[in-house]
Design a protein around this motif. Structure first.
Motif, PDB file in Angstrom:
ATOM      1  N   PHE A 183       0.827  -1.206   0.000  1.00  0.00           N
ATOM      2  CA  PHE A 183       0.000   0.000   0.000  1.00  0.00           C
ATOM      3  C   PHE A 183       0.863   1.258   0.000  1.00  0.00           C
ATOM      4  N   LEU A 184       1.901   1.285   0.840  1.00  0.00           N
ATOM      5  CA  LEU A 184       2.714   2.501   0.960  1.00  0.00           C
ATOM      6  C   LEU A 184       3.465   2.800  -0.331  1.00  0.00           C
ATOM      7  N   THR A 185       4.138   1.809  -0.890  1.00  0.00           N
ATOM      8  CA  THR A 185       4.896   2.054  -2.118  1.00  0.00           C
ATOM      9  C   THR A 185       3.962   2.271  -3.307  1.00  0.00           C
ATOM     10  N   GLY A 186       2.795   1.603  -3.300  1.00  0.00           N
ATOM     11  CA  GLY A 186       1.809   1.853  -4.351  1.00  0.00           C
ATOM     12  C   GLY A 186       1.258   3.266  -4.276  1.00  0.00           C
ATOM     13  N   THR A 187       1.053   3.780  -3.060  1.00  0.00           N
ATOM     14  CA  THR A 187       0.577   5.150  -2.870  1.00  0.00           C
ATOM     15  C   THR A 187       1.570   6.152  -3.442  1.00  0.00           C
ATOM     16  N   VAL A 188       2.837   5.963  -3.133  1.00  0.00           N
ATOM     17  CA  VAL A 188       3.879   6.867  -3.631  1.00  0.00           C
ATOM     18  C   VAL A 188       3.960   6.813  -5.159  1.00  0.00           C
ATOM     19  N   SER A 189       3.653   5.650  -5.728  1.00  0.00           N
ATOM     20  CA  SER A 189       3.805   5.453  -7.172  1.00  0.00           C
ATOM     21  C   SER A 189       2.873   6.321  -8.005  1.00  0.00           C
ATOM     22  N   TYR A 190       1.815   6.859  -7.424  1.00  0.00           N
ATOM     23  CA  TYR A 190       0.932   7.731  -8.196  1.00  0.00           C
ATOM     24  C   TYR A 190       1.631   9.025  -8.616  1.00  0.00           C
ATOM     25  N   PHE A 191       2.793   9.310  -8.011  1.00  0.00           N
ATOM     26  CA  PHE A 191       3.589  10.471  -8.395  1.00  0.00           C
ATOM     27  C   PHE A 191       5.006  10.046  -8.773  1.00  0.00           C
ATOM     28  N   LYS A 192       5.122   8.857  -9.364  1.00  0.00           N
ATOM     29  CA  LYS A 192       6.460   8.347  -9.666  1.00  0.00           C
ATOM     30  C   LYS A 192       7.189   9.187 -10.701  1.00  0.00           C
ATOM     31  N   GLU A 193       6.470   9.745 -11.672  1.00  0.00           N
ATOM     32  CA  GLU A 193       7.131  10.583 -12.674  1.00  0.00           C
ATOM     33  C   GLU A 193       7.700  11.845 -12.041  1.00  0.00           C
ATOM     34  N   GLU A 194       6.937  12.473 -11.143  1.00  0.00           N
ATOM     35  CA  GLU A 194       7.415  13.682 -10.469  1.00  0.00           C
ATOM     36  C   GLU A 194       8.611  13.375  -9.565  1.00  0.00           C
ATOM     37  N   ILE A 195       8.587  12.206  -8.905  1.00  0.00           N
ATOM     38  CA  ILE A 195       9.719  11.799  -8.067  1.00  0.00           C
ATOM     39  C   ILE A 195      10.956  11.594  -8.929  1.00  0.00           C
ATOM     40  N   SER A 196      10.776  10.972 -10.088  1.00  0.00           N
ATOM     41  CA  SER A 196      11.909  10.738 -10.988  1.00  0.00           C
ATOM     42  C   SER A 196      12.534  12.055 -11.440  1.00  0.00           C
ATOM     43  N   GLN A 197      11.704  13.042 -11.761  1.00  0.00           N
ATOM     44  CA  GLN A 197      12.241  14.334 -12.177  1.00  0.00           C
ATOM     45  C   GLN A 197      13.005  14.991 -11.035  1.00  0.00           C
ATOM     46  N   TRP A 198      12.465  14.909  -9.817  1.00  0.00           N
ATOM     47  CA  TRP A 198      13.127  15.517  -8.660  1.00  0.00           C
ATOM     48  C   TRP A 198      14.477  14.847  -8.396  1.00  0.00           C
ATOM     49  N   MET A 199      14.581  13.541  -8.686  1.00  0.00           N
ATOM     50  CA  MET A 199      15.811  12.797  -8.422  1.00  0.00           C
ATOM     51  C   MET A 199      16.829  12.929  -9.552  1.00  0.00           C
ATOM     52  N   ARG A 200      16.473  13.655 -10.614  1.00  0.00           N
ATOM     53  CA  ARG A 200      17.418  13.932 -11.703  1.00  0.00           C
ATOM     54  C   ARG A 200      17.471  15.440 -11.948  1.00  0.00           C
ATOM     55  N   PRO A 201      17.983  16.193 -11.003  1.00  0.00           N
ATOM     56  CA  PRO A 201      17.969  17.663 -11.138  1.00  0.00           C
ATOM     57  C   PRO A 201      18.843  18.183 -12.272  1.00  0.00           C
ATOM     58  N   GLU A 202      19.745  17.350 -12.786  1.00  0.00           N
ATOM     59  CA  GLU A 202      20.585  17.809 -13.904  1.00  0.00           C
ATOM     60  C   GLU A 202      19.787  17.955 -15.187  1.00  0.00           C
ATOM     61  N   LEU A 203      18.570  17.380 -15.231  1.00  0.00           N
ATOM     62  CA  LEU A 203      17.720  17.521 -16.406  1.00  0.00           C
ATOM     63  C   LEU A 203      16.604  18.513 -16.113  1.00  0.00           C
ATOM     64  N   ALA A 204      16.529  19.562 -16.894  1.00  0.00           N
ATOM     65  CA  ALA A 204      15.491  20.561 -16.689  1.00  0.00           C
ATOM     66  C   ALA A 204      14.132  20.006 -17.087  1.00  0.00           C
ATOM     67  N   HIS A 205      13.094  20.468 -16.394  1.00  0.00           N
ATOM     68  CA  HIS A 205      11.737  20.077 -16.756  1.00  0.00           C
ATOM     69  C   HIS A 205      11.404  20.617 -18.142  1.00  0.00           C
ATOM     70  N   GLN A 206      10.785  19.792 -18.989  1.00  0.00           N
ATOM     71  CA  GLN A 206      10.454  20.189 -20.353  1.00  0.00           C
ATOM     72  C   GLN A 206       9.167  21.021 -20.347  1.00  0.00           C
ATOM     73  N   ALA A 207       9.305  22.317 -20.607  1.00  0.00           N
ATOM     74  CA  ALA A 207       8.118  23.182 -20.646  1.00  0.00           C
ATOM     75  C   ALA A 207       7.194  22.768 -21.787  1.00  0.00           C
ATOM     76  N   VAL A 208       7.788  22.338 -22.902  1.00  0.00           N
ATOM     77  CA  VAL A 208       7.022  21.848 -24.052  1.00  0.00           C
ATOM     78  C   VAL A 208       7.439  20.403 -24.302  1.00  0.00           C
ATOM     79  N   VAL A 209       6.461  19.523 -24.466  1.00  0.00           N
ATOM     80  CA  VAL A 209       6.766  18.106 -24.700  1.00  0.00           C
ATOM     81  C   VAL A 209       7.475  17.954 -26.045  1.00  0.00           C
ATOM     82  N   PRO A 210       8.671  17.339 -26.063  1.00  0.00           N
ATOM     83  CA  PRO A 210       9.400  17.173 -27.329  1.00  0.00           C
ATOM     84  C   PRO A 210       8.618  16.322 -28.326  1.00  0.00           C
ATOM     85  N   ASP A 211       8.850  16.579 -29.606  1.00  0.00           N
ATOM     86  CA  ASP A 211       8.174  15.844 -30.671  1.00  0.00           C
ATOM     87  C   ASP A 211       8.725  14.420 -30.732  1.00  0.00           C
TER      88      ASP A 211
END
Length: 414
Positions: A42-70
């Protein structure tokens, strides 16, 4: 002996246990025996609903894409790099970036895995440059998602069987809990603070009723996601030949296995052109994954898959191309009623169709489910501690449950 004495001398009949008492025992033991694993799920499944946001936070060397690349530009860019990263591989699969995910998540089959090595390789790539992201070794939020049903430390097959077993126990605990509590909805509005066992029971009742429909849905749909593994007999009986089994698989998944290469070399046709055909059909930002089988061979196939965004179903939707020429071979837009039902139930479990508001609702209700399991485990020890003949020297079973509660609830949460 008088008549009264005779009457008094008759042995008393044992009290008949009602359905609620029986269900109470079932509820307690079904929850306790697998409660620590359910808490982790339950706990890890709950966190997984924001897994993409967690991944971005854990890779600060990559800027958030304001526009989705083609995707039509990103796919050939990364595929070109994969020719060097995964030489000899007969399958590449590229997860395209979207509004919540700023990298290309790729995996590929290893041509000749060494002893003890997994048969797959994986990495993330910068969609702007196509180069492998090497800033840090992390899988980001994907760790929590995979841990939720694969437990990270176990062989995948064993872990999925264990997750299915625990989910079945959870379903039993939910049904028996509803039967057990005669005033469950009245108790939802009752909370007595500082009353020891009574307070734990009130909290458990309130958390259970708060998300009861969600808990039942998430448990049942979780079982559905692994039904092909746990209940394969019907499909084995209905689909006997390899062709029939492949047809069934195409109803359930967009994954098309790579066949044997022909041995005739042939360059891959422009990948971007195939992706653009899919974009013209579905929309520019609707590409979820691009898979290439047997690149560089005359038997090459390219599968462009529709993403999960804004779809309350994950039933397969893809376009299949001949890799060497770019010719469209097949369009999969619809599946049968049974496969579509399974796709909807699967999508309800994952919750990827929702916007941020829906994901927060999933998160909060699932967090209540986590607390429900936790309070149930704690309540077992609180209730029995008062009945111990020597509370400072509990018997081994009680001692073990207390330590497991600390390890599973406090330890995992920290």
């Amino acid at each position: 002996m008088t008549a009264i004495d005779k009457k008094d001398s008759k042995p008393s009949k044992p009290a008949v246990r009602g359905i609620r008492q029986t269900m109470s025992d079932l509820h307690i033991w079904a929850g306790l025996l697998v409660g620590w694993i359910l808490y982790a799920m339950f706990l890890t499944g709950t966190v997984s609903y924001f897994k993409e946001e967690i991944s971005q936070w854990m890779r600060p060397e990559l800027a958030h894409q304001a526009v989705v690349p083609d995707a039509a530009e990103v796919a050939p860019r990364v595929a070109q790099v994969l020719e060097q990263v995964a030489p000899g591989s007969n399958q590449w699969s590229l997860g395209m970036p979207d509004a919540r995910n700023n990298v290309v998540s790729a995996f590929w089959r290893i041509a000749k895995p060494e002893k003890g090595e997994r048969g797959f390789g994986s990495a993330v790539f910068d969609p702007q440059t196509g180069q492998k992201v090497a800033g840090r070794e992390t899988v980001g939020g994907e760790f929590f998602y995979r841990f939720h049903f694969q437990f990270h430390y176990m062989p995948v097959l064993w872990a999925r069987w264990l997750a299915s077993f625990c989910a079945m126990f959870m379903l039993v605990a939910i049904v028996s809990g509803v039967i057990t509590h005669k005033k469950i909805f009245v108790d939802f509005f009752t909370f007595r603070w500082g009353k020891g066992q009574r307070s734990w029971l009130d909290a458990h009742n309130a958390l259970s009723v708060f998300g009861l429909p969600f808990h039942a849905m998430i448990t049942y749909t979780g079982l559905v996601t692994l039904m092909a593994m746990t209940m394969p007999w019907a499909s084995s009986a209905a689909f006997k030949t390899q062709a029939e089994r492949q047809a069934m698989q195409s109803e359930l998944s967009a994954f098309i296995p790579a066949g044997k290469p022909s041995g005739v070399a042939a360059p891959l046709a422009p990948l971007g052109d195939m992706v653009r055909q899919a974009q013209q059909r579905w929309g520019e930002d609707r590409i979820g994954r691009v898979t290439v089988n047997n690149a560089g061979d005359a038997s090459a196939r390219v599968i462009v898959t529709y993403g999960d965004f804004e779809r309350v179903s994950i039933s397969p939707k893809y376009m299949l191309f001949e890799g060497s020429t770019g010719k469209l071979l097949e369009v999969k837009d619809q599946v049968g009623a049974a496969a579509e039902t399974r796709g909807v139930l699967y999508a309800l479990h994952l919750g990827r169709f929702g916007d941020s508001t829906v994901r927060w609702l999933y998160f909060l209700t699932s967090l209540a489910g986590t607390a429900m399991v936790g309070t149930g485990l704690v309540m077992w020890t609180v209730k029995r501690r008062t009945k111990l003949p020597h509370p400072d020297k509990p018997y081994f079973g009680f001692w073990l449950v207390e330590r497991l509660n600390i390890a599973a609830i406090a330890g995992l949460s920290i």
